[in-house]
Design a protein around this motif. Structure first.
Motif, PDB file in Angstrom:
ATOM      1  N   THR A  76      30.044 -71.449 123.592  1.00 22.35           N
ATOM      2  CA  THR A  76      30.414 -70.308 122.755  1.00 22.35           C
ATOM      3  C   THR A  76      31.132 -70.741 121.482  1.00 22.35           C
ATOM      4  OG1 THR A  76      32.449 -70.069 124.049  1.00 22.35           O
ATOM      5  CG2 THR A  76      30.576 -68.733 124.699  1.00 22.35           C
ATOM      6  N   GLU A  77      31.755 -71.913 121.507  1.00 21.34           N
ATOM      7  CA  GLU A  77      32.456 -72.402 120.326  1.00 21.34           C
ATOM      8  C   GLU A  77      31.551 -73.193 119.395  1.00 21.34           C
ATOM      9  OE1 GLU A  77      35.811 -74.647 121.560  1.00 21.34           O
ATOM     10  OE2 GLU A  77      37.060 -72.893 121.929  1.00 21.34           O
ATOM     11  N   ALA A  78      30.282 -73.336 119.764  1.00 25.01           N
ATOM     12  CA  ALA A  78      29.380 -74.149 118.954  1.00 25.01           C
ATOM     13  C   ALA A  78      29.287 -73.633 117.523  1.00 25.01           C
ATOM     14  CB  ALA A  78      27.988 -74.194 119.602  1.00 25.01           C
ATOM     15  N   SER A  79      29.216 -72.306 117.362  1.00 22.90           N
ATOM     16  CA  SER A  79      29.109 -71.736 116.012  1.00 22.90           C
ATOM     17  C   SER A  79      30.345 -72.063 115.192  1.00 22.90           C
ATOM     18  CB  SER A  79      28.917 -70.222 116.095  1.00 22.90           C
ATOM     19  OG  SER A  79      27.702 -69.912 116.716  1.00 22.90           O
ATOM     20  N   TYR A  80      31.529 -71.943 115.823  1.00 22.40           N
ATOM     21  CA  TYR A  80      32.762 -72.274 115.107  1.00 22.40           C
ATOM     22  C   TYR A  80      32.788 -73.759 114.729  1.00 22.40           C
ATOM     23  CZ  TYR A  80      35.163 -67.826 115.708  1.00 22.40           C
ATOM     24  OH  TYR A  80      35.536 -66.508 115.627  1.00 22.40           O
ATOM     25  N   MET A  81      32.359 -74.602 115.640  1.00 21.45           N
ATOM     26  CA  MET A  81      32.356 -76.039 115.364  1.00 21.45           C
ATOM     27  C   MET A  81      31.441 -76.364 114.188  1.00 21.45           C
ATOM     28  SD  MET A  81      32.200 -77.604 119.228  1.00 21.45           S
ATOM     29  CE  MET A  81      33.391 -77.136 120.479  1.00 21.45           C
ATOM     30  N   ILE A  82      30.247 -75.755 114.179  1.00 18.72           N
ATOM     31  CA  ILE A  82      29.294 -76.020 113.104  1.00 18.72           C
ATOM     32  C   ILE A  82      29.826 -75.479 111.785  1.00 18.72           C
ATOM     33  CG2 ILE A  82      26.982 -75.494 112.260  1.00 18.72           C
ATOM     34  CD1 ILE A  82      26.048 -75.506 115.184  1.00 18.72           C
ATOM     35  N   ASN A  83      30.390 -74.260 111.806  1.00 20.41           N
ATOM     36  CA  ASN A  83      30.962 -73.699 110.581  1.00 20.41           C
ATOM     37  C   ASN A  83      32.132 -74.538 110.072  1.00 20.41           C
ATOM     38  OD1 ASN A  83      29.169 -71.554 110.491  1.00 20.41           O
ATOM     39  ND2 ASN A  83      30.489 -70.208 111.677  1.00 20.41           N
ATOM     40  N   VAL A 123      30.841 -63.026 114.593  1.00 23.87           N
ATOM     41  CA  VAL A 123      32.244 -63.134 114.189  1.00 23.87           C
ATOM     42  C   VAL A 123      32.468 -64.367 113.330  1.00 23.87           C
ATOM     43  CG1 VAL A 123      34.613 -63.362 115.042  1.00 23.87           C
ATOM     44  CG2 VAL A 123      33.001 -61.865 116.219  1.00 23.87           C
ATOM     45  N   ALA A 124      31.791 -65.472 113.658  1.00 25.68           N
ATOM     46  CA  ALA A 124      31.977 -66.707 112.896  1.00 25.68           C
ATOM     47  C   ALA A 124      31.514 -66.548 111.459  1.00 25.68           C
ATOM     48  CB  ALA A 124      31.225 -67.848 113.571  1.00 25.68           C
ATOM     49  N   GLY A 125      30.414 -65.800 111.254  1.00 25.16           N
ATOM     50  CA  GLY A 125      29.948 -65.577 109.888  1.00 25.16           C
ATOM     51  C   GLY A 125      30.972 -64.823 109.060  1.00 25.16           C
ATOM     52  N   LYS A 126      31.555 -63.773 109.658  1.00 27.91           N
ATOM     53  CA  LYS A 126      32.590 -63.013 108.950  1.00 27.91           C
ATOM     54  C   LYS A 126      33.850 -63.860 108.763  1.00 27.91           C
ATOM     55  CE  LYS A 126      31.031 -58.459 110.525  1.00 27.91           C
ATOM     56  NZ  LYS A 126      31.400 -57.210 111.239  1.00 27.91           N
ATOM     57  N   ASN A 127      34.163 -64.659 109.788  1.00 22.34           N
ATOM     58  CA  ASN A 127      35.352 -65.498 109.703  1.00 22.34           C
ATOM     59  C   ASN A 127      35.210 -66.554 108.612  1.00 22.34           C
ATOM     60  OD1 ASN A 127      37.898 -66.430 110.391  1.00 22.34           O
ATOM     61  ND2 ASN A 127      37.134 -67.789 111.973  1.00 22.34           N
ATOM     62  N   LEU A 128      34.000 -67.071 108.424  1.00 23.86           N
ATOM     63  CA  LEU A 128      33.759 -68.066 107.386  1.00 23.86           C
ATOM     64  C   LEU A 128      34.009 -67.478 106.005  1.00 23.86           C
ATOM     65  CD1 LEU A 128      32.776 -70.932 106.702  1.00 23.86           C
ATOM     66  CD2 LEU A 128      30.454 -70.015 106.643  1.00 23.86           C
ATOM     67  N   ARG A 129      33.541 -66.247 105.803  1.00 21.64           N
ATOM     68  CA  ARG A 129      33.766 -65.594 104.511  1.00 21.64           C
ATOM     69  C   ARG A 129      35.249 -65.307 104.300  1.00 21.64           C
ATOM     70  NH1 ARG A 129      28.916 -63.078 106.165  1.00 21.64           N
ATOM     71  NH2 ARG A 129      30.061 -61.301 107.039  1.00 21.64           N
TER      72      ARG A 129
END
Length: 494
Positions: free
Chosen positions: A319-326, A205-211
């Motif tokens: 679980t929020e690690a990906s969002y934090m890194i993005n 989800v984070a990858g799609k959210n980043l785009r």
């Protein structure tokens, strides 16, 4: 309507040179070293307390449970006096101390972030005053505006929240997992299995959210640029009957921004309920296994509740690690764009010892001038001509032939690529710009009057002019045909 290049692209949401951007960003924080040191110490103490408090609470809860059982068996009244009372008081103090250090780091980091953004905005403001006209011609106003608004706001937000959360989360997760393995390896394995699924879902989800976030940023910049351009050119749009076309284009840009915002907001908000569902399922499984262990006597009540505390304080950050890194990557990309603006080539400075024109006669000469807005595609090649004092000339040509460019080169709004331009035998590059522009009077093809008096409009650019000088300028303009008729009583009007 505009073919200016776009600086903001979705692919740029990841920094091109992370290391240099990080080094340069933290070099801007030299004046904040004391606050950053206090923030670092506060983070360390907070993480230690976050790991120690559940561990100590296990001991306190076990003692409390023993007191409850003893009171139930003996029938004596339950009392918190003695060692148990001091243990509860100490545990309360530790949690209170955790809150103090969390508040301290958040407060100081907010101050650090806002001070950094203020410094960068000040640097950008000064830079914009030193940039050549070429830069503003090649870039949309909305894109330039985004450098000092949304980009720097993103840097500030990430420094205040994302960076702190990431550092605290990494320390807390590492310490919590060590203690959890010490308590029960099987229960920790169950927790990690569910967290692996959560992190996989979050990563997708984070990858799609980043785009989608990048697309939202792009549509905001496009909409801002179109609105700014159409607002400034509203008279031209109305004169050529392009109102419907302009409204249609603004509506399309606004609709694209709405769709991008809808996608980004949906992806941002939909993942949390799903992650919480998976986390609650893991807690149910852990509760069943832990309850059996507690009945078997292999785990105490205090240890079980401490284990659940570690689960709660580790699950969400993990679980929020990906969002934090993005978010961190996106903020670094924003900082990189800001630094690129600060690194733009500035307007060529005036000579250290500029020459002067004692008395302007009006001799202008272009000698073998070569120029192009894009150096690879020259607009002028080997242009040479001269104008004698008092001579009137007209430069005629189609739109885009370079008529306005001649004036821009003469006034040094642009620098020639080759050749020279001289005024009364003095090359313009050897004159200070202020000195050069006082030699000329320029009337643009578009008439602009500011809100004010006739006197203020005539004296625009030279507010220090006296009334006599302004009256003389009006008479001279009338004599040369720039003003067809001076109204009666114009002296009083001025």
């Amino acid at each position: 309507m505009s073919d200016k290049k776009t600086l903001h692209t979705p692919q740029r949401e990841v920094p091109q040179n992370t290391k240099s951007t990080v080094v340069r960003l933290f070099s801007q924080l030299r004046s904040q070293r004391a606050r950053l040191a206090v923030v670092g110490i506060s983070i360390v103490i907070y993480v230690i307390l976050s790991i120690w408090n559940p561990l100590y609470s296990a001991v306190v809860i076990d003692h409390l449970w023993q007191q409850v059982q003893a009171a139930w068996q003996t029938g004596q009244p339950f009392s918190l006096t003695g060692p148990l009372g001091w243990e509860l008081l100490r545990l309360t103090g530790q949690y209170l101390l955790s809150w103090v250090f969390y508040y301290l780091q958040a407060y100081l980091m907010a101050s650090v972030a806002e001070s950094l953004v203020l410094s960068l905005r000040t640097q950008v403001a000064r830079k914009l005053n030193r940039l050549p006209l070429r830069f503003f011609d090649q870039n949309k106003a909305g894109e330039i505006l985004s450098r000092v608004t949304s980009d720097l706001d993103k840097v500030s937000e990430t420094l205040q929240t994302g960076l702190l959360k990431l550092i605290v989360a990494l320390g807390t997760i590492a310490g919590s997992l060590i203690v959890m393995f010490r308590y029960s390896a099987p229960l920790t394995g169950v927790f990690l299995a569910f967290m692996a699924v959560c992190m996989l879902v979050t990563h997708v989800v984070a990858g799609k959210n980043l785009r989608c976030a990048a697309e939202r940023q792009e549509t905001v910049a496009v909409l801002t640029g179109i609105v700014e351009e159409y607002y400034n050119g509203r008279n031209v749009i109305k004169a050529y009957h392009h109102e419907a076309e302009s409204i249609q284009r603004v509506s399309e840009a606004a609709a694209a921004n709405r769709i991008a915002n809808q996608r980004a907001d949906f992806l941002t908000n939909c993942v949390n309920p799903l992650i919480r569902l998976l986390t609650r399922m893991s807690q149910v499984v852990i509760a069943i296994v832990a309850g059996r262990a507690m009945l078997n006597g292999t785990m105490s009540v205090g240890v079980v509740q401490a284990f659940f505390q570690y689960v709660n304080q580790s699950a969400e950050p993990m679980t929020e690690a990906s969002y934090m890194i993005n978010s961190l990557q996106s903020a670094l990309a924003s900082a990189e764009r800001t630094f690129q603006l600060l690194d733009e080539e500035e307007e060529r400075p005036d000579p250290l010892r500029p020459r002067t024109v004692e008395q302007t006669r009006g001799q202008v000469a272009f000698e073998h001038v070569r120029f192009g807005y894009d150096p690879a595609q020259p607009l002028m090649r080997d242009i040479s001509f001269s104008v004698r004092p008092g001579q009137k000339i007209a430069v005629v040509g189609a739109t885009g032939a370079g008529k306005t460019t001649l004036v821009n080169l003469l006034m040094r709004f642009y620098e020639v690529d080759r050749g020279s331009i001289s005024v009364d035998g003095v090359q313009t590059r050897s004159l200070a710009r202020q000195e050069l522009r006082q030699c000329f009077g320029m009337v643009l093809q578009d008439t602009w009057l500011k809100a004010g008096t006739i006197r203020e409009n005539i004296a625009m650019g030279r507010p220090e002019e006296t009334l006599e000088e302004i009256q003389a300028a009006a008479r001279a303009a009338h004599a040369h045909g720039f003003i067809r008729r001076l109204p009666d009583g114009y002296d009083t009007m001025l």
